[in-house]
Design an enzyme around this catalytic site. Structure first.
Site, PDB file in Angstrom:
ATOM      1  N   ASP A  33       0.831  -1.221  -0.003  1.00 11.01           N
ATOM      2  CA  ASP A  33      -0.054   0.038  -0.096  1.00 11.01           C
ATOM      3  C   ASP A  33       1.004   1.247  -0.057  1.00 11.01           C
ATOM      4  O   ASP A  33       1.899   1.190   0.688  1.00 11.01           O
ATOM      5  CB  ASP A  33      -0.832  -0.063   1.253  1.00 11.01           C
ATOM      6  CG  ASP A  33      -1.956   0.928   1.179  1.00 11.01           C
ATOM      7  OD1 ASP A  33      -3.243   0.693   0.887  1.00 11.01           O
ATOM      8  OD2 ASP A  33      -1.783   2.324   0.945  1.00 11.01           O
ATOM      9  N   ILE A  34       0.748   2.300  -0.791  1.00 10.08           N
ATOM     10  CA  ILE A  34       1.423   3.377  -0.926  1.00 10.08           C
ATOM     11  C   ILE A  34       1.112   4.240   0.300  1.00 10.08           C
ATOM     12  O   ILE A  34       1.953   5.122   0.688  1.00 10.08           O
ATOM     13  CB  ILE A  34       0.554   4.546  -2.103  1.00 10.08           C
ATOM     14  CG1 ILE A  34       1.796   5.230  -2.720  1.00 10.08           C
ATOM     15  CG2 ILE A  34      -0.485   5.146  -1.885  1.00 10.08           C
ATOM     16  CD1 ILE A  34       1.390   5.840  -3.983  1.00 10.08           C
ATOM     17  N   ASN A  90     -12.935  -3.122   2.253  1.00  5.59           N
ATOM     18  CA  ASN A  90     -14.014  -2.063   2.399  1.00  5.59           C
ATOM     19  C   ASN A  90     -14.953  -1.842   1.171  1.00  5.59           C
ATOM     20  O   ASN A  90     -14.442  -2.096  -0.027  1.00  5.59           O
ATOM     21  CB  ASN A  90     -13.419  -0.609   2.246  1.00  5.59           C
ATOM     22  CG  ASN A  90     -12.405  -0.483   3.818  1.00  5.59           C
ATOM     23  OD1 ASN A  90     -12.844  -0.963   4.791  1.00  5.59           O
ATOM     24  ND2 ASN A  90     -11.051  -0.102   3.510  1.00  5.59           N
ATOM     25  N   GLY A  96     -15.924   2.879   3.405  1.00  7.19           N
ATOM     26  CA  GLY A  96     -14.792   3.433   3.175  1.00  7.19           C
ATOM     27  C   GLY A  96     -13.867   3.155   1.833  1.00  7.19           C
ATOM     28  O   GLY A  96     -12.542   3.412   1.861  1.00  7.19           O
ATOM     29  N   GLN A  97     -14.612   2.453   1.067  1.00  5.93           N
ATOM     30  CA  GLN A  97     -13.900   2.175  -0.415  1.00  5.93           C
ATOM     31  C   GLN A  97     -13.533   3.479  -1.247  1.00  5.93           C
ATOM     32  O   GLN A  97     -14.387   4.115  -1.509  1.00  5.93           O
ATOM     33  CB  GLN A  97     -14.575   1.266  -1.059  1.00  5.93           C
ATOM     34  CG  GLN A  97     -13.950   0.684  -2.410  1.00  5.93           C
ATOM     35  CD  GLN A  97     -14.822  -0.509  -3.068  1.00  5.93           C
ATOM     36  OE1 GLN A  97     -15.853  -0.565  -2.868  1.00  5.93           O
ATOM     37  NE2 GLN A  97     -14.005  -0.816  -4.255  1.00  5.93           N
ATOM     38  N   HIS A 103     -10.151  -4.845  -3.318  1.00 10.23           N
ATOM     39  CA  HIS A 103      -8.708  -5.303  -2.848  1.00 10.23           C
ATOM     40  C   HIS A 103      -8.997  -5.589  -1.501  1.00 10.23           C
ATOM     41  O   HIS A 103     -10.042  -5.189  -0.916  1.00 10.23           O
ATOM     42  CB  HIS A 103      -7.953  -3.809  -3.028  1.00 10.23           C
ATOM     43  CG  HIS A 103      -8.664  -2.507  -2.681  1.00 10.23           C
ATOM     44  ND1 HIS A 103      -9.633  -1.869  -3.402  1.00 10.23           N
ATOM     45  CD2 HIS A 103      -8.602  -1.942  -1.492  1.00 10.23           C
ATOM     46  CE1 HIS A 103      -9.871  -0.986  -2.545  1.00 10.23           C
ATOM     47  NE2 HIS A 103      -9.358  -1.035  -1.384  1.00 10.23           N
ATOM     48  N   HIS A 105      -7.139  -5.626   2.039  1.00 10.13           N
ATOM     49  CA  HIS A 105      -6.073  -5.114   2.943  1.00 10.13           C
ATOM     50  C   HIS A 105      -5.396  -6.332   3.725  1.00 10.13           C
ATOM     51  O   HIS A 105      -6.261  -7.047   4.346  1.00 10.13           O
ATOM     52  CB  HIS A 105      -6.370  -3.954   3.571  1.00 10.13           C
ATOM     53  CG  HIS A 105      -7.079  -2.822   3.013  1.00 10.13           C
ATOM     54  ND1 HIS A 105      -6.127  -1.743   2.849  1.00 10.13           N
ATOM     55  CD2 HIS A 105      -8.090  -2.602   2.484  1.00 10.13           C
ATOM     56  CE1 HIS A 105      -6.922  -0.837   2.247  1.00 10.13           C
ATOM     57  NE2 HIS A 105      -8.111  -1.178   1.963  1.00 10.13           N
TER      58      HIS A 105
HETATM   59  P1  AMP Z   1      -9.737   1.613   0.347  1.00  9.22           P
HETATM   60  O1  AMP Z   1      -9.932   2.767   1.141  1.00  9.22           O
HETATM   61  O2  AMP Z   1     -10.224   0.279   0.889  1.00  9.22           O
HETATM   62  O3  AMP Z   1     -10.377   1.818  -0.945  1.00  9.22           O
HETATM   63  O4  AMP Z   1      -8.190   1.529   0.204  1.00  9.22           O
HETATM   64  C1  AMP Z   1      -7.565   1.878  -1.160  1.00  9.22           C
HETATM   65  C2  AMP Z   1      -5.950   1.808  -0.749  1.00  9.22           C
HETATM   66  O5  AMP Z   1      -5.365   1.973  -1.894  1.00  9.22           O
HETATM   67  C3  AMP Z   1      -5.376   2.834   0.291  1.00  9.22           C
HETATM   68  O6  AMP Z   1      -5.056   2.289   1.382  1.00  9.22           O
HETATM   69  C4  AMP Z   1      -4.635   3.479  -0.478  1.00  9.22           C
HETATM   70  O7  AMP Z   1      -3.471   4.014   0.325  1.00  9.22           O
HETATM   71  C5  AMP Z   1      -4.227   2.508  -1.616  1.00  9.22           C
HETATM   72  N1  AMP Z   1      -3.532   2.995  -2.710  1.00  9.22           N
HETATM   73  C6  AMP Z   1      -4.155   4.112  -3.472  1.00  9.22           C
HETATM   74  N2  AMP Z   1      -3.374   4.321  -4.564  1.00  9.22           N
HETATM   75  C7  AMP Z   1      -2.371   3.415  -4.664  1.00  9.22           C
HETATM   76  C8  AMP Z   1      -1.164   3.214  -5.197  1.00  9.22           C
HETATM   77  N3  AMP Z   1      -1.252   3.732  -6.594  1.00  9.22           N
HETATM   78  N4  AMP Z   1      -0.293   2.065  -5.123  1.00  9.22           N
HETATM   79  C9  AMP Z   1      -0.662   1.497  -3.793  1.00  9.22           C
HETATM   80  N5  AMP Z   1      -1.837   1.710  -3.104  1.00  9.22           N
HETATM   81  C10 AMP Z   1      -2.490   2.678  -3.382  1.00  9.22           C
END
Ligand code: AMP
Ligand code: ZN
Length: 117
Positions: A33-34, A90, A96-97, A103, A105
Site C-alpha cells: 500500500d502506498i 472495504n 470506506g472504499q 482489494h 488489505h
Molecule cells: P480503500 O480505502 O479500501 O479503497 O483502500 C484503497 C487503498 O489503496 C488505500 O489504502 C490507499 O493507500 C491505496 N492506494 C491508492 N493508490 C495506490 C497506489 N498507486 N499504490 C498503492 N496503493 C494505493
C-alpha cells in the site's frame, strides 16, 4: 479479461504505473500500500477488474478463496501467523472504499482495535 482504463489498480496490474509488487500470478497481484497503516500493509487485487464485493458472482468463488489463502501466506512470510494480522475489505461509501477495484488489505505488525472507526 476486464480492465478499466482509468482504474489505478488495473494500471498497477498492467505495470503502467509503478508499485512494489510482492506477488503476481494469473489471477492475483499483491503490492505494498502506498500509504501503509501498519508495518505490513499489502493489497491483494484480482487481475480482472472487479469493482467491489457487490460485483462478485459464483465464478469468483475460487478466486476469493485463493486470495484469502494468499493473504495468510504473505502474513506468514513476514512472521505474523502467531501474533496475528487483520484482513479488511472495504465496500462502497460507508465502507470506506476509495478505489473501485476490489482489494483485500492485509495488515500486520501492530495491535489493531475493535470496533473499527
Ligand atoms: P480503500 O480505502 O479500501 O479503497 O483502500 C484503497 C487503498 O489503496 C488505500 O489504502 C490507499 O493507500 C491505496 N492506494 C491508492 N493508490 C495506490 C497506489 N498507486 N499504490 C498503492 N496503493 C494505493
Ligand atoms: Zn481495475
Amino acid at each position: 479479461m476486464s480492465t478499466i482504463s482509468d482504474c489505478v489498480f488495473c494500471k498497477i496490474v498492467a505495470s503502467q504505473i509503478p508499485a512494489s509488487i510482492v506477488h503476481r500470478d494469473e489471477q492475483l497481484v499483491a503490492f505494498e500500500d502506498i500509504s501503509p497503516q501498519a508495518p505490513m500493509h499489502v493489497l491483494i487485487v484480482p487481475v480482472e477488474h472487479v469493482a467491489s464485493t457487490n460485483a462478485l458472482s459464483d465464478e469468483h468463488d475460487a478466486l476469493i478463496g485463493r486470495a484469502m489463502r494468499l493473504a495468510a501466506t504473505l502474513a506468514r512470510q513476514r512472521g505474523y501467523s502467531e501474533s496475528g494480522y487483520r484482513i479488511v475489505v472495504n465496500t462502497g461509501s460507508d465502507g470506506g472504499q476509495t478505489v473501485n477495484h476490489l482489494h483485500i488489505h492485509v495488515l500486520g505488525g501492530r495491535q489493531f482495535s475493535w470496533p473499527p472507526g
